[in-house]
Design a protein around this motif. Structure first.
Motif, short mmCIF file in Angstrom:
data_model
loop_
_atom_site.label_atom_id
_atom_site.label_comp_id
_atom_site.label_asym_id
_atom_site.label_seq_id
_atom_site.Cartn_x
_atom_site.Cartn_y
_atom_site.Cartn_z
N VAL A 4 0.84 -1.20 0.00
CA VAL A 4 0.00 0.00 0.00
C VAL A 4 0.88 1.25 0.00
O VAL A 4 0.63 2.22 -0.72
CB VAL A 4 -0.94 0.00 1.23
N THR A 5 1.95 1.22 0.79
CA THR A 5 2.82 2.40 0.86
C THR A 5 3.52 2.65 -0.46
O THR A 5 3.62 3.79 -0.91
CB THR A 5 3.82 2.24 2.02
N ASN A 27 1.00 4.15 -2.77
CA ASN A 27 0.70 5.53 -2.39
C ASN A 27 1.85 6.48 -2.70
O ASN A 27 1.64 7.63 -3.05
CB ASN A 27 0.33 5.60 -0.90
N ARG A 28 3.07 5.99 -2.58
CA ARG A 28 4.24 6.81 -2.93
C ARG A 28 4.25 7.10 -4.43
O ARG A 28 4.58 8.20 -4.86
CB ARG A 28 5.55 6.12 -2.54
N ALA A 36 1.70 9.67 -5.05
CA ALA A 36 2.16 10.98 -4.55
C ALA A 36 3.12 11.61 -5.55
O ALA A 36 3.10 12.82 -5.77
CB ALA A 36 2.81 10.80 -3.19
N ARG A 74 -6.25 -8.13 4.50
CA ARG A 74 -6.39 -6.69 4.69
C ARG A 74 -7.69 -6.19 4.04
O ARG A 74 -8.48 -5.47 4.64
CB ARG A 74 -5.20 -5.95 4.09
N ARG A 96 -10.92 -7.26 5.77
CA ARG A 96 -11.21 -6.45 6.96
C ARG A 96 -11.74 -5.09 6.56
O ARG A 96 -12.77 -4.62 7.07
CB ARG A 96 -9.93 -6.27 7.80
N LEU A 97 -11.07 -4.45 5.58
CA LEU A 97 -11.49 -3.10 5.18
C LEU A 97 -12.91 -3.11 4.61
O LEU A 97 -13.70 -2.21 4.88
CB LEU A 97 -10.51 -2.51 4.17
N LYS A 140 -1.18 9.41 3.64
CA LYS A 140 -1.23 8.08 3.04
C LYS A 140 0.13 7.51 2.68
O LYS A 140 0.28 6.30 2.53
CB LYS A 140 -2.10 8.12 1.79
N VAL A 141 1.13 8.37 2.51
CA VAL A 141 2.45 7.85 2.15
C VAL A 141 3.34 7.64 3.37
O VAL A 141 4.44 7.13 3.25
CB VAL A 141 3.18 8.80 1.17
N SER A 142 2.88 8.04 4.53
CA SER A 142 3.73 7.96 5.71
C SER A 142 3.90 6.53 6.19
O SER A 142 3.01 5.70 6.02
CB SER A 142 3.12 8.79 6.85
N PRO A 143 5.05 6.23 6.81
CA PRO A 143 5.24 4.89 7.37
C PRO A 143 4.16 4.57 8.40
O PRO A 143 3.67 3.44 8.46
CB PRO A 143 6.61 4.97 8.04
N TYR A 145 1.00 5.47 8.54
CA TYR A 145 -0.26 5.08 7.90
C TYR A 145 -0.19 3.63 7.43
O TYR A 145 -1.07 2.82 7.71
CB TYR A 145 -0.55 6.02 6.73
N LEU A 180 -2.41 0.55 8.94
CA LEU A 180 -3.32 -0.15 8.03
C LEU A 180 -3.02 -1.66 8.05
O LEU A 180 -3.93 -2.48 8.15
CB LEU A 180 -3.16 0.41 6.61
#
Lengths: 424, 420
Positions: free
Chosen positions: A57-58, A61-62, A65, A132, A135-136, B288-291, B293, B297
């Motif tokens: 997910v990160t 999202n990066r 961004a 994940r 659950r969401l 949303k990009v932070s560790p 978050y 999650l």
């Protein structure tokens, strides 16, 4: 607005404009609302959260961004008896990027790779992602239940359409979701790739030829066959065959009243302009009979309004009322509909309804989000019309047509959420 | 006086006009849009429960929820009420009351001139009688009840009651069934005459419109008003939060939480730069990009409804984190730990870049809809800055600025509100 068939069961809807600073691309997968609703809902969120290139997910999202805070939003909608699975990418127009980056084409590729190359193993979707998203999704269902207006609307539909596909919940059932396996979701994914009509909407500033060839290239390798594509057909019941009153008690401060009606339609645009104007006179907007009488004169509620769900031929009235006033409000609402049936409404209210509707249709083109929704809401229609064409149809509706439309309406199910009596 | 304010980066411009009546007017001409949005607002909201007109000896205290009540009642008139007048033009009209402002709005594709005339006219023509006041108590009573069942609303207001001892931001915008029962026509006129003076108001119009049309109608409808000078009294507020933890049981399926870090308030409003820096800090901490978050999650502590906000208005400021969780205490602890970690370690160049780009993108995206534009024009003016200040600020922000904003978080002074 441009509509193009680009390969078997794949439609590209584009609206090119420099009016906005944002571009929106939506991928809609049109599936029948059926016993596999839970699988398909879960699949949508799995596809929209990560993919093979950005497996966490990160990381995803990066990536978003870096495209100036682009967003990728998965959603599941009920449109008629279709369960539409959608992935929407919103990003700034690259004219405003600080270093001249290509944003939209990268975004479209990202969106397509979410559909075509999810992060899977030969056994299906990975356990970690599956858990994940389960659950969401289950928490999303719970959270929607906590909104009593949404809950009451959903309960009314569930009761009214219990023998129709329309009664199926768009996000599926918690019990079923919790038991799904990665393999089952994998099968659902294969299924939608080959059998479902797909509509891609692109709104904003882009190179049409480039978008078209990117989408074409992505789908041509699938080699979809015409005979495999399943078109969704919605069942329309023109009148109500039973009228039920369902009540439920909960610990709430304010009760809710929801009334489901059949509009007498046989398909989604059947007599549409007249029914739309009639519904507006009855209960949409501050000029309507419900607002003027049930709210303003009788002071019974803060909201009381009617809306037409043309994709299923329903009219639904919703109101928040004190439990002790629920029956009084119900009678008042019925009375107002009768007044419309008898033609006891002024020429001014017809004019107000028409003006308000045409104004609304004309405003659709002023927002990138509403243009995108317009494409999506029309994804089942073979005949596609621009909003301004509706504005014209609406203006031509006559008083007689409104009265006829009102007399086609039959009441079906009433749902009342009652507040528990507080202990003395 | 009239100024054209331009921004090359966004390729946008608007007029700022000091109208002879005393009203500040903003016009943003957007000829490629089919519709127009207008907002007529006053710097008066639910927090204004005590005031004093200059020269008068006594303070006037008014019932909670009166600003919102006034908003409802202003639609009424001796003859045709405002909704009936708008019904003849097809405009979509509405109004809202927040903590520190009340705004009347319409959106239309046609008949703009007529609609603007109605808007200016009805807001400037109050008509309250005891009878109509009573009728409204029933409708607003139902509105209050509706919000009492809304867990997202309740979790926020419980938090505000936990953060603040005296600041009226802790009261419900619509008041209570009891407080609105005390409202009468005389009190409504007293608030109206104080806060609806043109010098305390602004008009913003954006869309397919010409500045000349707006001014012609304003010239015709608005009469010159001598400014009314008054003090809006904000009670003394202790620095510390009132409660550390508040819980309410509404029987929800999915528990909600709101965590607030109270700010010590020295100036009545935050500057554009302070606001932007705090929003960037919030994004670095829990965006949303932070560790953080990603971690919360994957550990099942938050879901898609997690968000953060710099909650500011006239006389109050707090940093909020809100969402849904079965373990809100754990979320609370994790957020505090992460803030304290970042306060010590600082942030990486990459984190800085990512958040800056994300928020810059959001800023650009906010220049799309005429509704948002008119709303921002009024908002920025009431807060004392210009519409383009933010987008220009992005060029000047440094990593050190954000690090300082993170250090400004007072992790001790915090409240957790939970709805179960």
């Amino acid at each position: 607005m441009n509509i193009k068939q680009i390969c078997e069961g794949v439609r590209l809807c584009t609206h090119k404009t420099t009016q906005f600073k944002t571009s929106v691309v939506t991928l809609n997968i049109i599936t029948p609302l059926d016993g596999k609703a839970s699988e398909k809902a879960l699949l949508t969120f799995l596809l929209g959260r990560t993919n093979k290139d950005f497996p966490t997910v990160t990381q995803m999202n990066r990536k978003l961004a870096s495209l100036y805070g682009a967003s990728l939003t998965p959603a599941v909608m009920k449109i008629g008896e279709a369960q539409v699975l959608s992935l929407t990418l919103t990003s700034i127009d690259e004219r405003f990027s600080l270093r001249g980056e290509k944003i939209l084409s990268e975004g479209v590729s990202l969106l397509l790779s979410c559909l075509f190359t999810p992060d899977i193993t030969p056994d299906g979707f990975k356990e970690e992602n599956l858990e994940r998203e389960k659950r969401l999704l289950m928490e999303k269902i719970d959270s929607e239940h906590d909104d009593k207006r949404v809950y009451s609307f959903g309960r009314m539909i569930e009761e009214m359409c219990r023998d129709e596909m329309y009664g199926i919940e768009r996000l599926g059932k918690k019990e079923k979701i919790s038991a799904l396996s990665g393999k089952e979701i994998f099968e659902a994914w294969k299924d939608i790739l080959f059998t479902c009509p797909i509509q891609i909407n692109v709104t904003g500033n882009f190179d049409e030829a480039e978008i078209e060839s990117t989408v074409k290239a992505a789908f041509s390798s699938l080699k979809r066959k015409k005979e495999d594509i399943i078109e969704v057909r919605t069942e329309f019941l023109t009148e109500s065959y039973s009228s039920d009153l369902v009540t439920e008690v909960q610990k709430v401060k304010q009760g809710k009243l929801v009334i489901g009606m059949r509009a007498g339609m046989t398909y989604e645009f059947d007599n549409f302009p007249a029914i739309k104007v009639m519904t507006a006179i009855f209960g949409s907007g501050t000029f309507s009979k419900l607002f003027m009488n049930v709210r303003e004169k009788m002071s019974l509620c803060y909201y009381c309004s009617a809306r037409l769900i043309n994709n299923k031929g329903l009219i639904v009235v919703e109101s928040g009322v004190e439990t002790e006033n629920a029956m009084k409000a119900l009678e008042a609402i019925r009375h107002e509909l009768d007044e419309v049936r008898k033609g006891s409404f002024t020429d001014e209210i017809i004019e107000s309804a028409k003006l308000s509707l045409t104004d609304m249709y004309k405003s659709v083109m002023d927002s990138v989000g509403s243009i995108d929704s317009w494409f999506t809401m029309n994804c089942l229609s073979g005949e596609f019309r621009a909003p301004v064409e509706y504005a014209e149809l609406i203006s031509n509706v006559s008083r007689e047509e409104i009265i006829i439309a009102a007399n086609m309406v039959t009441e079906d199910t009433v749902f009342i959420l009652e507040s528990e009596k507080e202990a003395e | 006086m009239e100024k054209l304010i331009k921004n090359d980066l966004l390729n946008e411009s608007y007029y700022e006009i000091d109208h002879p009546s005393g009203l500040k007017i903003f016009v943003m001409e957007k000829p490629d849009y089919s519709g127009t949005f207008a907002m007529f607002g006053t710097k008066y909201g639910s927090v204004d429960t005590c005031f004093r007109i200059k020269g008068e000896k006594n303070y006037t205290s008014v019932p909670e929820g009166i600003a919102h009540f006034l908003e409802h009642k202003l639609f009424e008139s001796e003859e045709l009420d405002a909704f009936e007048r708008f019904a003849k033009t097809g405009a979509n009209a509405n109004a809202f009351t927040s903590f520190d402002r009340t705004c009347y709005i319409f959106r239309c594709a046609d008949n703009f001139n007529e609609n603007l005339e109605i808007l200016l006219d009805f807001v400037k023509a109050p008509y309250f009688t005891e009878e109509t006041v009573q009728k409204e108590q029933g409708i607003i009573g139902q509105e209050i009840r509706m919000y009492q069942d809304d867990p997202d609303w309740q979790v926020l207001f419980n938090l505000l009651r936990g953060l603040y001892h005296n600041n009226p931001v802790r009261i419900d915008i619509a008041g209570t069934i009891e407080s609105i029962a005390e409202i009468n026509a005389e009190l409504l006129y007293s608030c109206y005459n104080t806060f609806y003076n043109l010098s305390n108001m602004a008009l913003a119009v954006a869309g397919n419109v010409k500045k000349e049309d707006v001014l012609r109608i304003a010239d015709r409808v608005l009469k010159k008003e001598e400014p009314v000078f008054f003090e809006q009294i904000i009670p003394e507020e202790p620095e510390a939060v009132k409660e550390k933890y508040i819980e309410e049981n509404l029987g929800v399926d999915m528990p909600k939480f709101a965590i607030g870090f109270k700010e010590n308030h020295k100036s009545p409003v935050r500057t554009a730069k302070e606001t932007l820096l705090c929003n960037l800090a919030l994004d670095v901490i829990a965006g949303k990009v932070s560790p953080l978050y990603g971690e919360m999650l994957s550990e099942g502590l938050i879901n898609s409804n997690f968000g953060k906000e710099y909650f500011i208005g006239r006389g109050f400021a707090a940093k909020l984190f809100m969402g849904e969780s079965n373990e809100p205490e754990k979320v609370h602890k994790k957020i505090i730990d992460e803030i304290e970690r970042l306060q010590k370690s600082g942030i990486s160049d990459e984190d800085f870049d990512v958040s800056l780009k994300r928020l810059y993108g959001a800023e650009v995206n906010s220049f799309n809809d005429v509704d948002d534009l008119a709303n921002s024009l009024v908002d920025c003016y009431f807060n004392g800055y210009g519409l383009f200040d933010n987008v220009e600020l992005y060029k000047t922000i440094t990593k050190e600025d954000i690090e300082k904003a993170i250090r400004d978080f007072d992790t001790e002074n915090c409240c957790l509100s939970v709805i179960k």
